[in-house]
Scaffold this motif. Structure first.
Motif, PDB file in Angstrom:
ATOM      1  N   LEU A 191     -19.328 -33.980  79.778  1.00  0.00           N
ATOM      2  CA  LEU A 191     -19.490 -32.632  80.323  1.00  0.00           C
ATOM      3  C   LEU A 191     -18.699 -32.525  81.626  1.00  0.00           C
ATOM      4  CD1 LEU A 191     -22.773 -30.602  80.545  1.00  0.00           C
ATOM      5  CD2 LEU A 191     -21.353 -30.886  82.574  1.00  0.00           C
ATOM      6  N   GLU A 192     -17.851 -31.509  81.700  1.00  0.00           N
ATOM      7  CA  GLU A 192     -17.020 -31.314  82.891  1.00  0.00           C
ATOM      8  C   GLU A 192     -17.100 -29.857  83.357  1.00  0.00           C
ATOM      9  OE1 GLU A 192     -12.304 -31.524  84.273  1.00  0.00           O
ATOM     10  OE2 GLU A 192     -12.899 -32.107  82.237  1.00  0.00           O
ATOM     11  N   PRO A 193     -17.789 -29.591  84.456  1.00  0.00           N
ATOM     12  CA  PRO A 193     -17.776 -28.224  84.998  1.00  0.00           C
ATOM     13  C   PRO A 193     -16.357 -27.837  85.411  1.00  0.00           C
ATOM     14  CG  PRO A 193     -19.558 -29.524  85.945  1.00  0.00           C
ATOM     15  CD  PRO A 193     -18.664 -30.486  85.226  1.00  0.00           C
ATOM     16  N   ILE A 194     -15.928 -26.647  85.005  1.00  0.00           N
ATOM     17  CA  ILE A 194     -14.584 -26.155  85.321  1.00  0.00           C
ATOM     18  C   ILE A 194     -14.624 -25.152  86.464  1.00  0.00           C
ATOM     19  CG2 ILE A 194     -12.554 -24.957  84.408  1.00  0.00           C
ATOM     20  CD1 ILE A 194     -13.006 -27.730  83.216  1.00  0.00           C
ATOM     21  N   ALA A 195     -15.611 -24.284  86.425  1.00  0.00           N
ATOM     22  CA  ALA A 195     -15.776 -23.247  87.447  1.00  0.00           C
ATOM     23  C   ALA A 195     -17.242 -22.851  87.471  1.00  0.00           C
ATOM     24  CB  ALA A 195     -14.883 -22.040  87.136  1.00  0.00           C
ATOM     25  N   GLN A 196     -17.582 -21.930  88.358  1.00  0.00           N
ATOM     26  CA  GLN A 196     -18.967 -21.485  88.462  1.00  0.00           C
ATOM     27  C   GLN A 196     -19.471 -20.899  87.151  1.00  0.00           C
ATOM     28  OE1 GLN A 196     -20.258 -19.314  92.083  1.00  0.00           O
ATOM     29  NE2 GLN A 196     -20.829 -17.657  90.704  1.00  0.00           N
ATOM     30  N   ASN A 197     -18.541 -20.374  86.336  1.00  0.00           N
ATOM     31  CA  ASN A 197     -18.934 -19.698  85.105  1.00  0.00           C
ATOM     32  C   ASN A 197     -18.397 -20.386  83.850  1.00  0.00           C
ATOM     33  OD1 ASN A 197     -16.228 -19.057  85.627  1.00  0.00           O
ATOM     34  ND2 ASN A 197     -16.385 -17.129  84.469  1.00  0.00           N
ATOM     35  N   GLU A 198     -17.955 -21.657  83.966  1.00  0.00           N
ATOM     36  CA  GLU A 198     -17.303 -22.284  82.820  1.00  0.00           C
ATOM     37  C   GLU A 198     -17.546 -23.791  82.801  1.00  0.00           C
ATOM     38  OE1 GLU A 198     -12.853 -22.202  80.709  1.00  0.00           O
ATOM     39  OE2 GLU A 198     -13.152 -21.447  82.747  1.00  0.00           O
ATOM     40  N   VAL A 199     -17.728 -24.335  81.572  1.00  0.00           N
ATOM     41  CA  VAL A 199     -17.916 -25.768  81.402  1.00  0.00           C
ATOM     42  C   VAL A 199     -17.139 -26.216  80.171  1.00  0.00           C
ATOM     43  CG1 VAL A 199     -19.998 -25.556  79.978  1.00  0.00           C
ATOM     44  CG2 VAL A 199     -19.658 -27.602  81.366  1.00  0.00           C
ATOM     45  N   PHE A 200     -16.673 -27.477  80.213  1.00  0.00           N
ATOM     46  CA  PHE A 200     -15.895 -28.057  79.120  1.00  0.00           C
ATOM     47  C   PHE A 200     -16.618 -29.309  78.629  1.00  0.00           C
ATOM     48  CE2 PHE A 200     -12.609 -31.051  77.640  1.00  0.00           C
ATOM     49  CZ  PHE A 200     -11.977 -30.280  76.666  1.00  0.00           C
ATOM     50  N   LEU A 201     -16.830 -29.393  77.300  1.00  0.00           N
ATOM     51  CA  LEU A 201     -17.498 -30.545  76.712  1.00  0.00           C
ATOM     52  C   LEU A 201     -16.591 -31.172  75.659  1.00  0.00           C
ATOM     53  CD1 LEU A 201     -20.006 -28.036  76.663  1.00  0.00           C
ATOM     54  CD2 LEU A 201     -21.221 -30.215  76.828  1.00  0.00           C
ATOM     55  N   SER A 202     -16.637 -32.502  75.549  1.00  0.00           N
ATOM     56  CA  SER A 202     -15.825 -33.188  74.548  1.00  0.00           C
ATOM     57  C   SER A 202     -16.588 -34.376  73.982  1.00  0.00           C
ATOM     58  CB  SER A 202     -14.493 -33.656  75.144  1.00  0.00           C
ATOM     59  OG  SER A 202     -14.709 -34.582  76.192  1.00  0.00           O
ATOM     60  N   TYR A 203     -16.274 -34.686  72.734  1.00  0.00           N
ATOM     61  CA  TYR A 203     -16.908 -35.821  72.060  1.00  0.00           C
ATOM     62  C   TYR A 203     -15.961 -36.332  70.985  1.00  0.00           C
ATOM     63  CZ  TYR A 203     -19.890 -38.553  69.018  1.00  0.00           C
ATOM     64  OH  TYR A 203     -20.402 -39.570  68.256  1.00  0.00           O
ATOM     65  N   VAL A 204     -15.806 -37.657  70.910  1.00  0.00           N
ATOM     66  CA  VAL A 204     -14.989 -38.283  69.870  1.00  0.00           C
ATOM     67  C   VAL A 204     -15.918 -38.877  68.824  1.00  0.00           C
ATOM     68  CG1 VAL A 204     -13.307 -40.068  69.318  1.00  0.00           C
ATOM     69  CG2 VAL A 204     -13.079 -38.743  71.437  1.00  0.00           C
ATOM     70  N   SER A 205     -15.848 -38.330  67.613  1.00  0.00           N
ATOM     71  CA  SER A 205     -16.626 -38.828  66.490  1.00  0.00           C
ATOM     72  C   SER A 205     -15.786 -39.860  65.747  1.00  0.00           C
ATOM     73  CB  SER A 205     -16.990 -37.666  65.557  1.00  0.00           C
ATOM     74  OG  SER A 205     -17.744 -38.124  64.452  1.00  0.00           O
ATOM     75  N   ARG A 206     -16.297 -41.079  65.661  1.00  0.00           N
ATOM     76  CA  ARG A 206     -15.527 -42.188  65.089  1.00  0.00           C
ATOM     77  C   ARG A 206     -15.461 -42.091  63.561  1.00  0.00           C
ATOM     78  NH1 ARG A 206     -12.795 -43.324  69.510  1.00  0.00           N
ATOM     79  NH2 ARG A 206     -14.149 -43.910  71.265  1.00  0.00           N
ATOM     80  N   ASP A 207     -14.433 -42.694  63.006  1.00  0.00           N
ATOM     81  CA  ASP A 207     -14.268 -42.760  61.553  1.00  0.00           C
ATOM     82  C   ASP A 207     -15.524 -43.381  60.930  1.00  0.00           C
ATOM     83  OD1 ASP A 207     -13.147 -42.789  58.988  1.00  0.00           O
ATOM     84  OD2 ASP A 207     -12.226 -44.749  59.304  1.00  0.00           O
ATOM     85  N   GLY A 208     -16.072 -42.703  59.932  1.00  0.00           N
ATOM     86  CA  GLY A 208     -17.258 -43.196  59.244  1.00  0.00           C
ATOM     87  C   GLY A 208     -18.574 -42.740  59.822  1.00  0.00           C
ATOM     88  N   GLU A 209     -18.556 -42.034  60.944  1.00  0.00           N
ATOM     89  CA  GLU A 209     -19.809 -41.559  61.546  1.00  0.00           C
ATOM     90  C   GLU A 209     -20.498 -40.589  60.592  1.00  0.00           C
ATOM     91  OE1 GLU A 209     -20.181 -41.280  66.020  1.00  0.00           O
ATOM     92  OE2 GLU A 209     -20.088 -39.166  65.466  1.00  0.00           O
ATOM     93  N   GLY A 210     -21.739 -40.891  60.239  1.00  0.00           N
ATOM     94  CA  GLY A 210     -22.477 -40.082  59.283  1.00  0.00           C
ATOM     95  C   GLY A 210     -21.960 -40.186  57.864  1.00  0.00           C
ATOM     96  N   GLY A 211     -20.964 -41.071  57.651  1.00  0.00           N
ATOM     97  CA  GLY A 211     -20.349 -41.218  56.334  1.00  0.00           C
ATOM     98  C   GLY A 211     -19.080 -40.423  56.166  1.00  0.00           C
ATOM     99  N   PHE A 212     -18.719 -39.613  57.166  1.00  0.00           N
ATOM    100  CA  PHE A 212     -17.540 -38.755  57.065  1.00  0.00           C
ATOM    101  C   PHE A 212     -16.258 -39.540  57.377  1.00  0.00           C
ATOM    102  CE2 PHE A 212     -20.913 -35.669  57.845  1.00  0.00           C
ATOM    103  CZ  PHE A 212     -20.594 -34.662  56.951  1.00  0.00           C
ATOM    104  N   PRO A 213     -15.160 -39.202  56.711  1.00  0.00           N
ATOM    105  CA  PRO A 213     -13.898 -39.901  56.978  1.00  0.00           C
ATOM    106  C   PRO A 213     -13.186 -39.352  58.206  1.00  0.00           C
ATOM    107  CG  PRO A 213     -13.563 -38.262  55.263  1.00  0.00           C
ATOM    108  CD  PRO A 213     -15.041 -38.244  55.586  1.00  0.00           C
TER     109      PRO A 213
END
Length: 315
Positions: free
Chosen positions: A107-129
């Protein structure tokens, strides 16, 4: 829950403000914990962020990799069969037990009214390629709340994201008297497990016809269906409008082909207020298993994009 080494494991909160609006966002599940207009709560949420760790209703979360249901927790792609995590009977719901809503995001706050979120889902997570980098930018531009969602896969894989707010528009007694209008006259036929059969039915003269405003409570068995948006709607036309008896109204704009609408009729014991209604724009559910549905397969050359705009007004 044991996060991988190097991943954040504490719940963090970002507060966005703009004019008379305020939004609370969590790094866990990229959850929108609260959204207020003049201190009136517009969505359901828990006061204690830790309650989301055991929540089973996906309150305010970003859900996926594939939102909604995949039949038999399996699908075929490019000659290979993929076995997924079955977390709703024998089916997969909202990406399984390790879906996006159950992960800690950066989670990265960008401004008083904005935030940026990121996540890397690895190969095979939940069974998905495939490995996928997911990004969500949430911007509060009162009276609008904007979700810009992107996903970059490293190989062909299904992606369909939904934002899972339960809207109340300040009502503490429930949403049965709220009026709903959808830019839709078609919905997907489902079986007793909520799985689409592949048939697209007309809503005409049925309890699920919300092409003109009518109360949510008028659907006697409740609503938990995917509605296909009108093909000929204009690019700036709303896909849904929700109006509370109090006079508050929500207008939804989306670039997705349809939305799951869930009236929250099974919700119980939620704190602060009672049940709300979900309007979840996304790709067609179970699309990897039904060739007639619009494809949700994305590639490195064709990454995923979605924009969801929510606008509040007073009548």
């Amino acid at each position: 829950m044991k996060p991988e080494t190097g991943k954040p494991h504490q719940i963090e909160t970002a507060i966005l403000t703009d004019g008379s609006m305020r939004v609370s966002v969590l790094n866990y599940g990229a959850i929108t914990q609260g959204w207020w207009y003049k201190d009136v709560p517009l969505i359901l949420g828990f006061e204690d962020p830790n309650e989301y760790l055991t929540d089973t209703r996906y309150l305010g979360a970003i859900v996926g990799r594939v939102a909604n249901r995949i039949s038999g927790a399996t699908f075929d792609l490019d000659g290979a069969s993929f076995e997924l995590n079955a977390n709703e009977g024998k089916n997969t719901l909202h990406g399984g037990d390790d879906g996006l809503s159950k992960q800690f995001w950066e989670l990265e706050p960008i401004a008083q009214n904005e935030v940026f979120l990121s996540y890397v889902s690895r190969d095979g997570e939940g069974g998905f390629p495939g490995e996928i980098r997911f990004e969500v930018r949430i911007c509060l531009l009162g009276p609008r709340l904007v979700y810009s969602i992107a996903a970059q896969p490293d190989r062909p894989t299904p992606i369909s994201i939904a934002q899972h707010n339960f809207y109340t528009l300040g009502a503490s007694e429930g949403v049965d008297r709220h009026k709903l209008r959808l830019a839709s006259n078609r919905y997907l036929k489902i079986d007793d497990q909520g799985i689409p059969s592949g048939r697209v039915l007309a809503t005409t003269d049925k309890a699920l016809d919300f092409s003109k405003p009518k109360t949510i409570g008028s659907a006697p068995e409740g609503i938990d269906h995917y509605f296909c948006f009108d093909h000929d709607r204009g690019p700036k036309a709303p896909v849904a409008e929700l109006t509370s008896p109090s006079g508050l109204a929500l207008t939804v704009y989306s670039d997705q082909p349809g939305a799951q609408v869930y009236s929250g009729y099974e919700l119980t014991k939620l704190r602060r207020t009672s049940r709300g209604v979900c309007i979840e724009p996304s790709g067609y559910p179970n699309a990897p298993n039904i060739s007639s549905f619009p494809s949700i397969i994305y590639t490195p050359e064709y990454p995923y994009r979605q924009e969801l705009i929510l606008e509040v007004s007073e009548e």
